[in-house]
Design an enzyme around this catalytic site. Structure first.
Site, mmCIF file in Angstrom:
data_model
loop_
_atom_site.group_PDB
_atom_site.id
_atom_site.type_symbol
_atom_site.label_atom_id
_atom_site.label_comp_id
_atom_site.label_asym_id
_atom_site.label_seq_id
_atom_site.Cartn_x
_atom_site.Cartn_y
_atom_site.Cartn_z
ATOM 1 N N HIS A 48 -8.936 3.260 -1.568
ATOM 2 C CA HIS A 48 -7.573 2.774 -1.366
ATOM 3 C C HIS A 48 -7.115 1.902 -2.544
ATOM 4 O O HIS A 48 -7.050 0.681 -2.437
ATOM 5 C CB HIS A 48 -7.536 1.984 -0.046
ATOM 6 C CG HIS A 48 -6.176 1.533 0.371
ATOM 7 N ND1 HIS A 48 -5.018 2.178 0.006
ATOM 8 C CD2 HIS A 48 -5.783 0.483 1.145
ATOM 9 C CE1 HIS A 48 -3.979 1.541 0.530
ATOM 10 N NE2 HIS A 48 -4.419 0.503 1.209
ATOM 11 N N CYS A 54 0.820 -1.216 0.000
ATOM 12 C CA CYS A 54 0.000 0.000 0.000
ATOM 13 C C CYS A 54 0.853 1.267 0.000
ATOM 14 O O CYS A 54 0.336 2.361 -0.221
ATOM 15 C CB CYS A 54 -0.926 -0.023 1.202
ATOM 16 S SG CYS A 54 -1.681 -1.642 1.443
#
Ligand SMILES: [Zn+2]
Lengths: 140, 392
Positions: free
Chosen positions: B338, B85
Site C-alpha cells: 500500500h 490513500c
C-alpha cells in the site's frame, strides 16, 4: 460570514474541562466540534452551546502503536462517545487499565473527568500548537 | 462525453524501504505504461499524479513537475492529488474526465509513494494526519485505530461475536496473502494461516499485525486515451464506464452510518449510475483492504453482500475467485502492498490486466467482463470508485 466558534475558543474551554458545541437556530441540531454551516440543514445561523460532557461509549480501541513522539503514551484507550445532546466525540478513557478494557465497555455511561491531568497534546513539529481532547471516566 | 479507454498500464514491484527516489519510481512505471500504449512521451498531453507524503518522506513537494520533465513530457500541465490513500484514484478519475470532455487525447495518470521509507513511527504519524488534526488526533488516534474502532462497532451493530469476527477477518487476510503469492509485483510473498493471524502482535485492539496492510514504496501508471485516438493502437480496449467520488468529515461526524462508510455509498452509487450497471454485474473488484475489517465493510457498502454478512461470505469462499464476486485477486493492499499515493492506480492496473486475461493463471478471474476499483482515503474523507468494461 463570521465563524461562530473557533478551534482556539473550543480548545481553551476544553482545557478548563468545558465542552463547547453549537446549536442550529433553524433545525435545533447540536453540533460539535464546530463547523461553519449546519450539516443537518445547511443553515449558517449557529449559537454556541455548552455541552454536558456526558454520554455513552459507542466504540473503542486500545492502541499499542503510537505515532512518532507519542510512544510513551501507549497503550492507551481511544473511545467514541455519543453525547447526551447527540453528537459523537473522540476522546480517551482514562480511569481504566488498557490491559483489561474489552467490549463490555460499549454502552457504558461516561462523563468528562474533572481533575484528571494530561488532557493536552502539547503538539509536535507537525502541529499548529497544542490541542486538548476530552478525557472520559465511568459515571459512578 | 467521449468514450475513454485505458491503453497501457504498469506497476513497479511494491516493496519495503528501498533506495529509488519518488521521481525514479514513477519514471519506471510511466515509461513502461507509455511503451505498452505504443505511443511516445511526446504524445502525453497532461499528467495527473497521486502523491500524499512526498514532502515527509524525501522532502519533495510538487513532485509532479519534476516528474513531467524527467519522463520526457516537459511543459505539459502536471497536477498532483492528495486524497490520502485515494490520491491516485482521484488522479485517474480527473484524467478520465479531461479525456471524456474532448480536451485531451492522451493523459498519463498514476501515483507514487515511499511510505515504507519513512519507517513505522513517522509513517504512523503522517498517516494519522488524514484524521482530523485539531479535534481527533489529540486523542492519539491512528490509521489502524480508526479501523479498530470500526471493528468493535461492527461486532456490536451486527451482533457478530468478537471471536467469530476475528476469525472472519483472519480469513480475509489469508485469502489476500494466498493471492499475493502468485503476484510477482506484490510486496508479501508468503502464505499465512488463520492461526498465524490470530497469534501476531496486537496493533490496536482487535486488530493484529496480519490484519493490517504494510507500509510500502512503489508506483503505478496508466495511459488514458480517447477511443478515437487509440483506434489503431489496441485491439483490447478497456473502457472506463463509470466513476464516482465523495468526501466526508471527521470520523465522529459520520456517526449516523458507522461502521458503514457513507462516502463510499455515495461514491459507488455515482459510479454505478454513470455505468448503468449494479453490483451484481461486477465480476472482479479491487477494494480498499487496508485492514481486514475494511474489506468486510467495503464489500457491503459496494452492494456485494448484505450488511453484517460479509465475514460469513468470505468464510464460504463467496469473495474468492470462482465465488459470487472475486475480490482482490492481486493480493490487495494487505499482500500486494500500500504505497498510498500509488494504490488507486495499481488497482486500475490489476483490473485492466484481469479484463485482458493477462495475470498469472493461479489468480485469473475466468471470463471477467466488468471490473471495479474502490479506494478510500483516511477515515472515508475521500472515496473514489471506478468501473471498467472489456471492449471486445
Ligand atoms: Zn440546522
Amino acid at each position: 460570514m463570521e465563524y461562530t466558534l473557533t478551534f482556539d475558543e473550543y480548545n481553551r474551554a476544553l482545557k478548563k474541562n468545558r465542552l463547547l458545541g453549537l446549536t442550529c437556530t433553524k433545525c435545533s441540531a447540536v453540533i460539535t466540534p464546530p463547523v461553519m454551516i449546519c450539516p443537518a440543514c445547511g443553515a449558517g445561523d449557529l449559537e454556541v452551546k455548552e455541552l454536558s460532557g456526558r454520554g455513552v461509549i459507542q466504540t473503542f480501541t486500545v492502541n499499542f502503536v503510537a505515532p512518532l513522539g507519542r510512544e510513551s503514551e501507549a497503550p492507551y484507550t481511544v473511545v467514541m462517545v455519543e453525547l447526551d445532546e447527540g453528537p459523537w466525540i473522540m476522546g480517551n478513557l482514562v480511569d481504566v487499565d488498557p490491559a483489561v478494557v474489552n467490549m463490555d465497555i460499549i454502552g457504558k455511561r461516561v462523563r468528562m473527568g474533572e481533575t484528571i491531568g494530561a488532557r493536552v497534546f502539547p503538539g509536535d513539529a507537525y502541529s499548529a500548537g497544542d490541542a486538548c481532547r476530552p478525557l472520559f471516566q465511568f459515571e459512578k | 462525453m467521449r468514450n475513454v479507454i485505458v491503453l497501457g498500464v504498469a506497476q513497479t514491484k511494491f516493496t519495503g524501504p528501498q533506495q529509488k527516489t519518488g521521481v525514479e519510481l514513477f519514471a519506471e512505471a510511466s515509461s513502461e505504461a507509455i511503451a505498452a500504449s505504443r505511443i511516445t512521451p511526446a504524445d502525453i498531453q497532461a499528467l495527473f499524479l497521486g502523491n500524499a507524503l512526498g514532502d515527509f518522506c524525501e522532502g519533495q513537494g510538487m513532485i509532479q513537475a519534476f516528474i513531467a520533465q524527467n519522463i520526457g513530457c516537459p511543459g505539459i500541465p502536471a497536477n498532483k492529488y492528495d486524497g490520502a490513500c485515494a490520491s491516485a484514484s482521484m488522479a485517474v478519475r480527473d484524467a478520465f474526465m479531461w479525456v471524456a470532455s474532448g480536451q485531451y487525447d492522451f493523459v498519463l495518470a498514476g501515483g507514487v509513494e515511499r511510505a515504507a521509507t519513512m519507517g513505522t513511527p513517522l509513517a504512523t504519524r503522517t498517516f494519522a494526519m488524514f484524521s482530523d488534526s485539531r479535534y481527533e488526533f489529540p486523542s492519539g488516534v491512528t490509521f489502524p485505530g480508526v479501523f479498530a474502532m470500526l471493528a468493535h462497532l461492527y461486532a456490536k451493530r451486527y451482533d457478530v461475536p468478537l471471536k467469530l469476527l476475528k476469525e472472519q477477518m483472519a480469513t480475509v487476510s489469508v485469502q489476500s496473502y494466498r493471492h499475493g503469492m502468485h503476484n510477482p509485483k506484490a510486496q508479501m510473498q508468503k502464505e499465512v494461516t488463520v492461526e498465524d493471524v490470530l497469534s501476531s502482535f496486537t496493533v490496536a485492539t482487535p486488530l493484529q499485525l496480519h490484519d493490517c496492510c504494510p507500509f510500502s514504496d512503489g508506483a503505478a501508471a496508466i495511459v488514458l486515451a480517447s477511443e478515437k485516438a487509440a483506434e489503431k493502437l489496441t485491439d483490447k480496449p478497456v473502457y472506463v464506464i463509470g466513476a464516482g467520488q465523495a468526501s466526508a468529515g471527521p470520523l465522529a461526524g459520520q456517526k449516523d452510518t458507522l461502521p458503514r462508510i457513507y462516502s463510499r455509498e455515495l461514491s459507488s452509487k455515482r459510479a454505478y449510475e454513470m455505468a448503468g450497471i449494479g453490483p451484481e454485474d461486477v465480476d472482479v473488484c479491487e477494494l480498499h483492504d487496508c485492514f481486514s475489517i475494511a474489506s468486510l465493510i467495503a464489500s457491503e457498502s459496494l452492494g456485494f453482500f448484505d450488511y453484517g454478512t460479509s465475514g460469513d461470505a468470505w468464510m464460504k469462499g463467496e469473495a474468492d475467485i470462482g465465488g459470487k464476486i472475486a475480490i482482490n485477486p492481486s493480493g490487495g493492499l494487505k499482500s500486494k502492498g500500500h504505497p498510498i499515493g500509488a494504490t488507486g492506480a495499481a488497482q486500475v492496473y490489476e483490473i485492466v490486466r484481469q479484463l485482458r486475461e493477462e495475470v498469472e493463471s493461479e489468480r485469473q478471474v475466468p471470463g471477467a467482463k466488468i471490473g471495479m476499483t474502490d479506494t478510500l482515503g483516511g477515515d472515508g474523507g475521500t472515496l473514489v470508485n471506478m468501473i471498467f468494461k472489456r471492449g471486445w
